[in-house]
Design a protein around this motif. Structure first.
Motif, PDB file in Angstrom:
ATOM      1  N   TYR A 109       0.829  -1.206   0.000  1.00  0.00           N
ATOM      2  CA  TYR A 109       0.000   0.000   0.000  1.00  0.00           C
ATOM      3  C   TYR A 109       0.866   1.259   0.000  1.00  0.00           C
ATOM      4  O   TYR A 109       0.606   2.210  -0.751  1.00  0.00           O
ATOM      5  N   LEU A 110       1.909   1.272   0.821  1.00  0.00           N
ATOM      6  CA  LEU A 110       2.763   2.449   0.926  1.00  0.00           C
ATOM      7  C   LEU A 110       3.617   2.661  -0.323  1.00  0.00           C
ATOM      8  O   LEU A 110       3.833   3.804  -0.756  1.00  0.00           O
ATOM      9  N   LEU A 111       4.104   1.557  -0.910  1.00  0.00           N
ATOM     10  CA  LEU A 111       5.016   1.679  -2.047  1.00  0.00           C
ATOM     11  C   LEU A 111       4.295   1.747  -3.393  1.00  0.00           C
ATOM     12  O   LEU A 111       4.709   2.489  -4.289  1.00  0.00           O
ATOM     13  N   TYR A 112       3.232   0.928  -3.540  1.00  0.00           N
ATOM     14  CA  TYR A 112       2.584   0.805  -4.845  1.00  0.00           C
ATOM     15  C   TYR A 112       1.142   1.295  -4.845  1.00  0.00           C
ATOM     16  O   TYR A 112       0.444   1.149  -5.851  1.00  0.00           O
ATOM     17  N   LYS A 113       0.702   1.863  -3.700  1.00  0.00           N
ATOM     18  CA  LYS A 113      -0.658   2.407  -3.590  1.00  0.00           C
ATOM     19  C   LYS A 113      -1.729   1.370  -3.926  1.00  0.00           C
ATOM     20  O   LYS A 113      -2.766   1.696  -4.497  1.00  0.00           O
ATOM     21  N   GLU A 114      -1.456   0.103  -3.577  1.00  0.00           N
ATOM     22  CA  GLU A 114      -2.460  -0.936  -3.814  1.00  0.00           C
ATOM     23  C   GLU A 114      -3.656  -0.714  -2.891  1.00  0.00           C
ATOM     24  O   GLU A 114      -3.506  -0.390  -1.715  1.00  0.00           O
ATOM     25  N   LYS A 115      -4.857  -0.895  -3.419  1.00  0.00           N
ATOM     26  CA  LYS A 115      -6.065  -0.653  -2.652  1.00  0.00           C
ATOM     27  C   LYS A 115      -6.193  -1.649  -1.504  1.00  0.00           C
ATOM     28  O   LYS A 115      -5.892  -2.830  -1.653  1.00  0.00           O
TER      29      LYS A 115
END
Length: 293
Positions: A109-115
């Motif tokens: 989430y922090l690195l790739y903004k995955e939901k």
């Protein structure tokens, strides 16, 4: 699930569970145990690598840098985890290590903004609350080493997540065997350099210690071979859920072999962590299945 699959899963869990026990029984420094665990595992994989030797020429310069970074983080993972086992209980250390999929979700989430769904966030917070309970159960005003050991175990989790993220997103043209051989060997060399720089004794250990070094390379390697085979028959989620039995198995072995006991808070915290990780993996599996329908 076939009985043969269940038997292989059980064997793999037992093999991995014994790793923590061997580290606890060993009197060698954590960095030495980690180094030989990596180097010996690389040697054990050498016969398989001979079959895939042409792949050793495939990595680009960028991928070699990624392999170096992955090896460094893997070395840090084993260094931190093995050091934690020398300071805290087997149960606390292995349960905290089970947080790996949740930490990976946070990192993605922090690195790739995955939901991330609200349900997943809730599960993460509940699981981390379990870690707090474990640490609270280890707390003592006269001896803070167990708390420090729990912190090292969590650092081991973050290091192994970094290792997996690098491998999954950078090095794509190598088989699992070649990738494992390279990062195991690189991690062992990093630890060798560390031990030389810190002046740690490399060779003067008795037969008992060398047997632990070898067993630490053999049993987890057997487990990983089984996991790789089972991934052809079972879903990754099923295999991952089975690996949650490692803290249970390791705690059971520690009780009988090391006479380690558990406080009520450790038991409650451990159950919360394992339940949280279980529901995370189950929910992840269900979401993936719904997307394929």
């Amino acid at each position: 699930m076939k009985k043969s699959m269940v038997a292989l899963l059980a064997l793999s869990v037992v093999c991995i569970a014994f790793a923590a026990i061997f580290v606890k029984l060993s009197e060698a420094p954590a960095s030495i145990i980690s180094m030989y665990r990596m180097l010996f595992a690389g040697v054990l994989l050498s016969p398989i690598i001979f079959r895939y030797r042409r792949e050793l020429l495939k990595p680009t310069v960028k991928e070699w840098w990624a392999l170096m970074a992955a090896g460094l983080f893997l070395a840090m993972h084993f260094g931190f985890w093995f050091a934690s086992l020398q300071l805290t209980s087997v149960a606390s250390s292995t349960v905290i290590l089970a947080l790996q999929p949740l930490v990976a979700m946070v990192a993605a989430y922090l690195l790739y903004k995955e939901k991330v769904s609200t349900k997943m966030v809730t599960i993460v917070f509940i699981s981390f609350f379990g870690v707090v309970l474990i640490s609270w159960g280890d707390f003592s005003f006269t001896d803070l080493s167990a708390i420090f050991g729990n912190m090292l175990s969590f650092l081991g989790v973050t290091a192994v997540v970094a290792y997996f993220l690098i491998g999954q997103n950078t090095v794509r043209n190598l088989t699992h065997w070649v990738y494992s051989f390279l990062v195991f060997s690189i991690a062992g060399l990093f630890l060798l350099v560390y031990n030389i720089v810190t002046g740690t004794e490399l060779f003067r250990y008795g037969p008992r210690e060398w047997s632990f070094f070898l067993l630490l390379a053999i049993l987890p390697t057997i487990a990983h071979v089984i996991f790789n085979y089972l991934l052809n028959e079972l879903t990754p989620t099923t295999v991952s859920m089975a690996m949650l039995l490692e803290p249970v198995g390791a705690s059971f072995l520690a009780y009988f072999i090391l006479s380690e006991s558990l406080t009520p808070l450790q038991v409650i915290g451990g159950l919360i962590v394992l339940s949280g990780v279980y529901f995370f993996l189950f929910n992840q599996h269900r979401e993936r299945r719904n997307r394929t329908l």
